[in-house]
Each structure stands twice: as C-alpha cells, then as structure tokens.
Design an enzyme around this catalytic site. Structure first.
Site, mmCIF file in Angstrom:
data_model
loop_
_atom_site.group_PDB
_atom_site.id
_atom_site.type_symbol
_atom_site.label_atom_id
_atom_site.label_comp_id
_atom_site.label_asym_id
_atom_site.label_seq_id
_atom_site.Cartn_x
_atom_site.Cartn_y
_atom_site.Cartn_z
ATOM 1 N N CYS A 84 0.822 -1.208 0.000
ATOM 2 C CA CYS A 84 0.000 0.000 0.000
ATOM 3 C C CYS A 84 0.862 1.267 0.000
ATOM 4 C CB CYS A 84 -0.930 0.001 1.210
ATOM 5 S SG CYS A 84 -1.832 -1.548 1.390
ATOM 6 N N TYR B 194 -6.621 -24.311 2.883
ATOM 7 C CA TYR B 194 -7.300 -23.058 3.186
ATOM 8 C C TYR B 194 -6.801 -21.994 2.199
ATOM 9 C CZ TYR B 194 -8.166 -25.554 7.518
ATOM 10 O OH TYR B 194 -8.559 -26.491 8.426
HETATM 11 P P1 FAD Z 1 -0.202 -10.281 -1.547
HETATM 12 O O1 FAD Z 1 -0.036 -9.372 -0.408
HETATM 13 O O2 FAD Z 1 -0.069 -9.722 -2.918
HETATM 14 O O3 FAD Z 1 0.805 -11.477 -1.378
HETATM 15 C C1 FAD Z 1 0.847 -12.536 -2.292
HETATM 16 C C2 FAD Z 1 2.271 -13.032 -2.381
HETATM 17 O O4 FAD Z 1 2.220 -14.337 -2.897
HETATM 18 C C3 FAD Z 1 3.118 -12.225 -3.347
HETATM 19 O O5 FAD Z 1 4.273 -11.739 -2.710
HETATM 20 C C4 FAD Z 1 3.464 -13.206 -4.460
HETATM 21 O O6 FAD Z 1 4.775 -13.027 -4.957
HETATM 22 C C5 FAD Z 1 3.331 -14.533 -3.752
HETATM 23 N N1 FAD Z 1 3.002 -15.635 -4.653
HETATM 24 C C6 FAD Z 1 2.052 -15.654 -5.618
HETATM 25 N N2 FAD Z 1 2.019 -16.848 -6.213
HETATM 26 C C7 FAD Z 1 2.967 -17.616 -5.605
HETATM 27 C C8 FAD Z 1 3.403 -18.950 -5.792
HETATM 28 N N3 FAD Z 1 2.852 -19.732 -6.707
HETATM 29 N N4 FAD Z 1 4.382 -19.398 -5.001
HETATM 30 C C9 FAD Z 1 4.976 -18.610 -4.059
HETATM 31 N N5 FAD Z 1 4.593 -17.324 -3.848
HETATM 32 C C10 FAD Z 1 3.583 -16.841 -4.615
HETATM 33 N N6 FAD Z 1 -5.204 -2.410 -0.032
HETATM 34 C C11 FAD Z 1 -5.798 -1.622 0.882
HETATM 35 O O7 FAD Z 1 -6.665 -2.095 1.617
HETATM 36 N N7 FAD Z 1 -5.454 -0.304 1.007
HETATM 37 C C12 FAD Z 1 -4.505 0.270 0.231
HETATM 38 O O8 FAD Z 1 -4.195 1.458 0.376
HETATM 39 C C13 FAD Z 1 -3.876 -0.523 -0.762
HETATM 40 N N8 FAD Z 1 -2.945 0.010 -1.575
HETATM 41 C C14 FAD Z 1 -2.323 -0.799 -2.493
HETATM 42 C C15 FAD Z 1 -1.367 -0.232 -3.317
HETATM 43 C C16 FAD Z 1 -0.707 -1.020 -4.253
HETATM 44 C C17 FAD Z 1 0.305 -0.413 -5.147
HETATM 45 C C18 FAD Z 1 -1.025 -2.403 -4.349
HETATM 46 C C19 FAD Z 1 -0.312 -3.265 -5.345
HETATM 47 C C20 FAD Z 1 -1.979 -2.968 -3.537
HETATM 48 C C21 FAD Z 1 -2.645 -2.169 -2.603
HETATM 49 N N9 FAD Z 1 -3.633 -2.692 -1.767
HETATM 50 C C22 FAD Z 1 -4.260 -1.894 -0.852
HETATM 51 C C23 FAD Z 1 -4.059 -4.104 -1.879
HETATM 52 C C24 FAD Z 1 -3.387 -4.977 -0.850
HETATM 53 O O9 FAD Z 1 -2.020 -4.799 -0.910
HETATM 54 C C25 FAD Z 1 -3.768 -6.424 -1.119
HETATM 55 O O10 FAD Z 1 -5.164 -6.540 -1.006
HETATM 56 C C26 FAD Z 1 -3.121 -7.401 -0.164
HETATM 57 O O11 FAD Z 1 -1.743 -7.299 -0.192
HETATM 58 C C27 FAD Z 1 -3.532 -8.831 -0.533
HETATM 59 O O12 FAD Z 1 -2.879 -9.742 0.274
HETATM 60 P P2 FAD Z 1 -2.576 -11.222 -0.256
HETATM 61 O O13 FAD Z 1 -1.858 -11.930 0.824
HETATM 62 O O14 FAD Z 1 -3.801 -11.807 -0.806
HETATM 63 O O15 FAD Z 1 -1.627 -10.991 -1.508
#
Ligand code: FAD
Length: 551
Positions: free
Chosen positions: A44, A280
């Site tokens: 973020c 999960y």
């Molecule tokens: P992520 O945090 O994206 O983590 C997923 C991780 O899994 C990644 O590091 C990826 O490399 C890894 N991965 C994927 N596939 C594999 C695999 N096959 N094997 C191993 N590793 C893998 N949300 C808000 O609520 N407020 C905000 O202000 C906000 N600003 C944002 C700004 C930006 C620029 C971005 C990109 C996102 C923003 N978000 C915001 C959204 C928020 O960051 C995401 O909703 C949140 O990070 C999702 O969490 P996650 O664990 O699902 O995925």
C-alpha cells in the site's frame, strides 16, 4: 506429533496467517513459500515511495525472513515458487532458485498467492516503457525512471486506487500525467456523482483526464512511446503505468482439484476452507460474500486479507473463527481530498435489483464557526426499512472517521435510526453537536417516516413541466449565481407569504443549496397541503454532478 503447515505467499494474508499460527501453536513446523525476494512488505505504500512522500525504502519492509525466523521460528523460503499442489498426496511442488524443483508435504496448506496486475492483450503491451506496480522491484523500476530526470510525461491507464495514487505521486514529482480510464468515471467503487468531485480535484492539480476511452495500443518511438486510445487519441509518454485491475494468481492450482470461481478465484467457505481437505485460502485470490448483496465477489484489499489469514490460522488450530463477508470499506487520498466508501454503491444495487433510497448531504467536517471548516460530500444508501446499504464520502477532513462509523453500523446490521442515536465525540475543532453521521441519519429518518420526501436530480430534471413546479428556495443572489433551468425562485423565508404563487394541483419539486432549507420548505409546503418533494443534496450536488472534465 507436530503439525506441518505450508503457506504459499508471504505478504499480507500469508504472513498474517504465519504469525498467528505460531502464536497459537508453538510446536507446529511452519514453512512460508514466497516466489519473490521480499515477504511482508507494505504494497500500500509503494506509490508514496515513488513520490518521495515515504522517503525511506526500508520502511516499506515490515518483516524480513530473518526477523520472521528469529521471532516466530518460521521457515521462510524466498525465491521459492509453488508450481503445483497435489491435494490427494498432500504435497506442493516448489521451484526454488536455491534448491531447484522439489516437493514438500503438508498437514495443512494455506494459499495466499494474491492477485497480479492485469495486462490486456493489445499491440505494444510489452513495451519497455510500460510497467505495472505490485511489488518492490516494480516500484524500484518506476522510481528509477521517475528520478532519472528524463521523465516528462506519463500515461496512467486505469483510474482505480493504484492508478490515482500513481497519478498523484507522479504529478508531485513534476511529471505531466494523463489518466486514461475506459469507464465514464474514475474510482469505480464510487458512483459517478461522487467520482466527479475527484475528477475536478485531479484536473485542478494538473492531471489530464481521458474518460470513457480505453487503451488500444502502445507504439515505441526512439525517445517516447505513443499510447493510442480506442477513440484514436494519441498520447506521448516516457512512462506508461498499467493499473487496469488485478487477476488472482491461481494458475498453479489448475490441476489441483481446488475449486475456482469464474474468474479464477479460490472458492472458500466461511472458515476459509477450500473444497480440498486441509487446504485453506485467503486474500486477494479468494472469492467472498458481499456483505450487503450476499453475492459472490472478490475484493482485493489489505484488511480482508489480513483478517482472513488470521481466521485460517485459528481454524487450523481448532478455534471456531468465521469470515462472514466483505463490505469493501476503502479510502483513497487524491491530492487534498479523501474519498472513502463502504457497502454497496448505486450501480451495484441497481444491477442486483435491490430497491434503495438515498440521502445526500454536504455537512461541515467541524463546527462552521471554528476556523478551517470544510464541507464533506456525503451519500447514504438505505432500504425502505432503514437498513444501511452503503455510504460514500469525499472531503478534505474527517471523511475517514465518518465512513468508518457508518461501516461499523452497517457491519452490525444497523439502520438509519441507529445513526441518529450515535453519541460521537464533539468539540468545535473536530465535529458538530450533530455530527455529519447523525445528520445523514436524520435526513434518511425523515425520508422514511414521512416528515420529508427526498428525490434526486434525475427525478427533478426529468420532470413533466406541465404537472410540476421546480422551486428554488435559496436567496435571489444564490439563484442568480446559477440555478436549474425552468426553476421558480421563492426564498424559504418568504415562502409562507407567497404560497398563492404556487399551483396546488402540481407537484412542487424544490431544492436549496445543500438540502437543509429545502427540508424547511418541504415542511411548510406539506403542512399547507401541497404535494412536495425535496431534491437531496440541493444545488451543490447538481453543480458537482454536472462538472464536465476538460477534454
Ligand atoms: P499479496 O499481499 O499480494 O501477497 C501474495 C504473495 O504471494 C506475493 O508476494 C506473491 O509473490 C506470492 N506468490 C504468488 N504466487 C505464488 C506462488 N505460486 N508461489 C509462491 N509465492 C507466490 N489495499 C488496501 O486495503 N489499502 C490500500 O491502500 C492498498 N494500496 C495498495 C497499493 C498497491 C500499489 C497495491 C499493489 C496494492 C494495494 N492494496 C491496498 C491491496 C493490498 O495490498 C492487497 O489486497 C493485499 O496485499 C492482498 O494480500 P494477499 O496476501 O492476498 O496478496
């Protein structure tokens, strides 16, 4: 025997699950796989480091693999991509930069792979000047270009959260920025009548807007690239940021038997369980229930990802935690404004066939007599029983806390009546004795109990002139500065004396500046036997809604 838990994805949902798992189970073997270099970083914050608002790059790294191991004894494996999951034999195939391809077994598996930027198929989409922003390497690449001094012009494709944050931060660095958005307005979670307020702010800060026009191609030239839009506009830029949305990073689950939704999101129950035993899933990659409509949806936000990570850990450790639904509460800074929302917007409610009413208001964020008071543009959506369905606000001050208050009431199943009863902190520098949230509640309550009758500008502007009177109850001076076509002006303070000028057989559609004097006028008219309606939000709403972005 200790349990072996694998986690795929090491950022929001994955890291949250890992830490909670350790706090609940000191003996478990916890392995966190991350395909990139970094875990637990602040996605973020990425746009704000590009704009130098967050000066220190290192402050975006919340946890390192070493720190995660030191405190939680988590076995963090970076540059380790999960390429397949065998849910029958309970193994994950991993492609590791260090160890090559190998398999790891699990007792429980948590999937938190997130969602990657969506790049549509168009000519030039792999241009070296085009980029997406998801992680630290993406950020470094963009920042290098921004800091190189060679960047004069940027095109940001997509006017959602990431697009608008990038536009602001690039503009703050002196870059000439154009946003290209295929939808009619920026910020899809808001309705158009709220987005226009942001569009004006963007233009006031020098951002060019191309709305209702998608990207068609990118053509690279020697010293710049040309972005062509569907309508044929040509925009030259040295940097093109593609912020068109995200898609779940679930391709590696294709043959796993784990059920995916129509857009590739992982289907989970309210305890984050997939259809596969002991698997999960959490975060941007999952499909969730919409709190208001009950429909299946996907909401890529950090709050839900973190909460779901914690819930998955709870359930793995035998706690009865549940994730009920997502209401999409979110907030965005656009130069001097904040825009926030919770629940459903009008577009969604219409698409789902859910009947709703709306109250629009422009209350001051703090007492108007205390220096620095600014108005909040607020919209509350509710049903005929007063159940809150959604809320949107834009303003310079106090938007965050008001939307959070409404979000809380919405989450607890509250009604507009509840908004009127909330006792909120007040002193002149902070609020008013009737807080903006109370005011929205009063307006909606009046609308529902018959002491008012609200309509919107669509209703007023599409009226039958033969059967209605459009009445502007502001002062002649205000009227002179701008009014709706065909409106008759009788100031509210003269209304009682001038009722004879109104035809009682006609419906009186009246408005004032923000809706308050309009309510007083409504009460006078109704109690004198007229059929009246008050245009919610008044002339201020009309003036904002009819702002046309410069071409
Ligand atoms: P992520 O945090 O994206 O983590 C997923 C991780 O899994 C990644 O590091 C990826 O490399 C890894 N991965 C994927 N596939 C594999 C695999 N096959 N094997 C191993 N590793 C893998 N949300 C808000 O609520 N407020 C905000 O202000 C906000 N600003 C944002 C700004 C930006 C620029 C971005 C990109 C996102 C923003 N978000 C915001 C959204 C928020 O960051 C995401 O909703 C949140 O990070 C999702 O969490 P996650 O664990 O699902 O995925």
């Amino acid at each position: 025997m200790s349990k072996k838990i694998l986690i795929i994805g090491g950022v929001a949902g994955g890291a949250s699950a890992a830490a909670r798992l350790r706090r609940l189970d000191e003996d478990a073997q916890i392995i966190m796989l991350e395909r990139d270099e970094y875990i637990s970083f602040a996605n973020c914050g990425l746009p704000y480091h590009i704009g130098d608002v967050i000066g220190e790059r290192g402050s975006l790294i919340v946890q390192t693999p070493a720190a995660m191991h030191h405190r939680f004894r988590i076995d963090v494996r970076t540059f380790s991509e999960a390429t397949a999951v065998d849910t029958v034999h309970k193994t994950v195939t991993i492609n590791s930069a260090e160890k090559g391809v190998y398999q790891e077994s699990y007792d429980s598996l948590v999937l938190s792979p997130g969602a990657g930027p969506f790049v549509p198929n168009f000519p030039g989409n792999h241009s070296a000047r085009a980029c997406t922003l998801r992680n630290l390497p993406d950020m470094d690449r963009i920042k290098d270009v921004v800091d190189s001094q060679s960047l004069k012009r940027a095109v940001v494709v997509g006017g959602g959260f990431v697009g608008l944050e990038m536009a602001e931060n690039l503009r703050d660095k002196g870059v000439d920025v154009t946003i290209v958005e295929a939808a009619p307005h920026v910020m899809p979670p808001l309705d158009g009548d709220m987005s226009v307020i942001l569009e004006k702010e963007l233009q006031d800060n020098g951002v060019h807007l191309v709305l209702g026009d998608g990207i068609k191609s990118i053509e690279d030239k020697a010293d710049c690239s040309v972005v062509e839009t569907a309508s044929g506009k040509q925009l030259e830029a040295e940097l093109i940021v593609l912020a068109i949305g995200v898609r779940p990073a679930t391709a590696f689950l294709k043959d796993s038997g784990i059920a995916l939704g129509p857009k590739g999101h992982i289907i989970v129950d309210d305890q984050m369980r997939t259809n596969a035993p002991d698997v999960y899933a959490v975060g941007d990659a999952v499909q969730v229930k919409d709190f208001v409509t009950g429909a299946e949806t996907a909401v890529p936000l950090a709050g839900p990802a973190n909460k779901q990570g914690r819930i998955a850990a709870d359930v793995i450790c035998g706690l009865d935690s549940h994730y009920k639904a997502t209401q999409g509460t979110s907030i965005l800074k656009v130069f001097s404004l904040a825009a926030a929302c919770t629940g459903a917007n009008e577009r969604t409610l219409k698409a789902k066939g859910i009947a709703y009413r709306k109250a629009v208001a422009h209350p001051f964020a703090h007492a108007s007599y205390y220096p620095g008071a600014t108005q909040i543009d607020a919209k509350l959506l509710y049903d005929g029983q007063g159940r809150i369905l959604g809320c949107q606000m834009v303003g310079k001050e106090g938007v965050d806390k008001r939307v959070d208050v409404v979000a809380t009431v919405l989450r607890l199943g509250g009604t507009v009546e509840d908004l009127t009863e909330l006792e909120l902190a007040y002193a002149p520098p902070f609020s008013a004795a009737k807080d903006p949230v109370n005011m929205l509640g009063y307006i909606a309550q009046n609308d529902l109990n018959g002491t008012s009758h609200l309509v919107d500008w669509d209703y007023a502007l599409n009226r039958d002139p033969a059967a209605t009177i459009l009445l502007d109850v502001r002062t002649p001076r205000e009227f002179g500065l701008g009014h709706a076509e065909g409106a008759l002006n009788i100031p509210v303070d003269e209304l009682r004396e001038r009722l004879s000028e109104l035809d009682p057989a006609k419906e009186i559609i009246e408005y004032c500046q923000v809706g308050l004097r309009g309510h007083v006028a409504y009460r006078i008219l109704a109690q004198h036997g007229f059929r009246a309606v008050n245009v919610t939000g008044g002339w201020k709403t009309y003036a904002q809604t009819h702002f046309t972005p410069k071409a």
